[in-house]
Design a protein around this motif. Structure first.
Motif: not given
Lengths: 361, 111
Positions: A170-176, A248-253, A258-259
């Protein structure tokens, strides 16, 4: 700060985007890399939002790749662009909408050139007349297709079948979110949010329920760089830039990237495969990579479109873990079938980055 | 392991967390417009001094960001302070003032 001054400064970060009647021009490379994205855009605009979008079969490349590699002279690029503008006027449209970020940069640059150097415009007018007999006018508005999806993000949210939420937790997806350099870095005032606060993709994520990850290398270029990837020996520069971002983004899983740029989309997707095969390193969870989606694909998923009809099986990094995470209902057995249900055969699977096959489901 | 004919070039990758940012921070305090730079190179392409020497304001900015203070100070001597780059800069960076600040740092050693 005075409120008036604040409003004035903030107005520099806003952009007028036309409401309807778009002249749509496709990208040279997107149809090969992510073949369903452009059709998804047209389907959303025409069938979901009821907008008038016109496409001309006579439209050509903007010459962007050749221009940035210095094999096409600027005068040629201007004339080719003028011809595409002529097609728009002939069709009775005034709102020009390129699908490619490089094209958006080219069109913006040429309109800016004509504003500052009217003689260039007149020269182009003469070249076009001489070469094709056509005449052109500048468009009333120029918006990248991601600008248009951004403009209608709330309407899409209202019609959404799925949200950018992990259906299990139910958590929002973590998106780059990753924005193409030619969208906001060359002419910041022509983008949504400028170079400092580009909101075009972040706004979509917010509207559709996801969480934007703010990581250290967020604004770093993907490394695409026309001159870098065209020469094999230079591709290491391109991949190093993407690698820096992944680390750099890996730690934030992140759940996905999206591009809004064909190049970023392609290379952030494909370099993960190359890095996995050369360094045995993957950046997603459980040996998978981080899926890289176009904004049309994300909008399509939110609206409940079939992922295989959108061509999402063409991604190098498997999207099935994401589809499962979002709770999207899809038919895994249709993944490698054509539009008439014919078997397309299986691709060669990578060795060091996981890719879901039918037997895994 | 597959051979693609290229590699990530580990020896050429810079880690910004490991660099010395003191000089960059000092310059940014003197003139905050420095941080608006997007390294487009318009300044270098319009530079008169750059036509006759290897001077490039874009490279100077890179040296400041990478902590190469001494190189930046030496390079700044090549500038004629004509200010053409300030007019050309699409980000309205006060390039001329930044050069002056780099020269000031060379004279006063503020760090």
């Amino acid at each position: 700060m005075k409120q008036e001054g604040k409003k004035h400064i903030w107005s520099n970060y806003q952009k007028e985007i036309a409401e309807d009647r778009y002249f749509y021009v496709r990208s040279c490379i997107r149809q090969t890399f992510f073949p369903g994205s452009e059709n998804t855009f047209l389907k959303i605009l025409r069938e979901v939002l009821g907008k008038d979008v016109h496409e001309s079969p006579n439209h050509t490349t903007c010459t962007g790749i050749g221009y940035h590699c210095e094999v096409v002279p600027f005068a040629t690029t201007q004339t080719v662009v003028a011809r595409n503008f002529a097609l728009m006027r002939d069709a009775g449209y005034q709102n020009y909408t390129p699908s490619c970020v490089t094209s958006f940069g080219i069109y913006t640059e040429i309109l800016d050139t004509w504003q500052h150097f009217p003689a260039e415009k007149e020269k182009t007018r003469a070249f076009l007349k001489q070469a094709t007999g056509r005449e052109f006018e500048e468009p009333n508005s120029l918006a990248h297709t991601s600008d248009i999806i951004y403009k209608f993000r709330n309407e899409i949210a209202q019609k959404a079948k799925y949200q950018l939420i992990n259906s299990e937790t139910g958590e929002p997806l973590k998106i780059v979110e990753h924005i193409g350099c030619h969208y906001a870095k060359m002419f910041p005032e022509k983008s949504v949010g400028g170079a400092e606060y580009p909101n075009v993709l972040a706004g979509m994520i917010d509207a559709w329920g996801g969480n934007v990850i703010d990581y250290p290398e967020r604004r770093h270029c993907c490394g695409f760089g026309f001159r870098q990837y065209l020469i094999q020996a230079n591709r290491g520069y391109s991949m190093s830039a993407s690698k820096k971002k992944f680390e750099s983004m890996e730690a934030y899983q992140p759940d996905f990237i999206i591009t809004n740029c064909p190049g970023c989309n392609y290379f952030l997707d494909r370099w993960q495969y190359v890095l996995a095969e050369t360094e045995q390193k993957t950046y997603g969870s459980n040996g998978y990579g981080i899926p890289v989606l176009t904004y049309e694909e994300v909008a399509g998923l939110v609206l409940g479109f079939d992922p295989w009809e959108m061509g999402m099986q063409m991604h190098q990094i498997d999207v099935e873990p994401l589809l499962k995470k979002m709770g999207i209902k899809y038919n895994a057995s249709e993944k490698f079938k054509g539009p008439q249900g014919q078997e397309l055969g299986l691709p060669e699977f990578p060795e060091h980055v996981k890719f879901t096959t039918q037997s895994d489901n | 392991m597959k051979d693609f004919g290229f590699s990530p070039m580990k020896n050429k990758v810079l880690n910004f967390d490991e660099l010395n940012h003191d000089f960059h921070q000092w310059i940014a305090i003197q003139d905050s417009s420095f941080n608006l730079c997007i390294a487009c190179g318009t300044c270098a392409s319009t530079c008169s001094a750059g036509s006759y020497t290897h001077f490039s304001f874009r490279e100077l900015c890179k040296d400041i960001r990478w902590g190469n203070a001494e190189k930046a100070m030496k390079e700044s001597e090549k500038c004629m302070l004509c200010g053409k780059c300030s007019i050309a800069c699409p980000r309205n960076i006060n390039t001329r003032n930044i050069i002056k600040m780099v020269r000031k740092a060379a004279k006063t050693s503020p760090l």
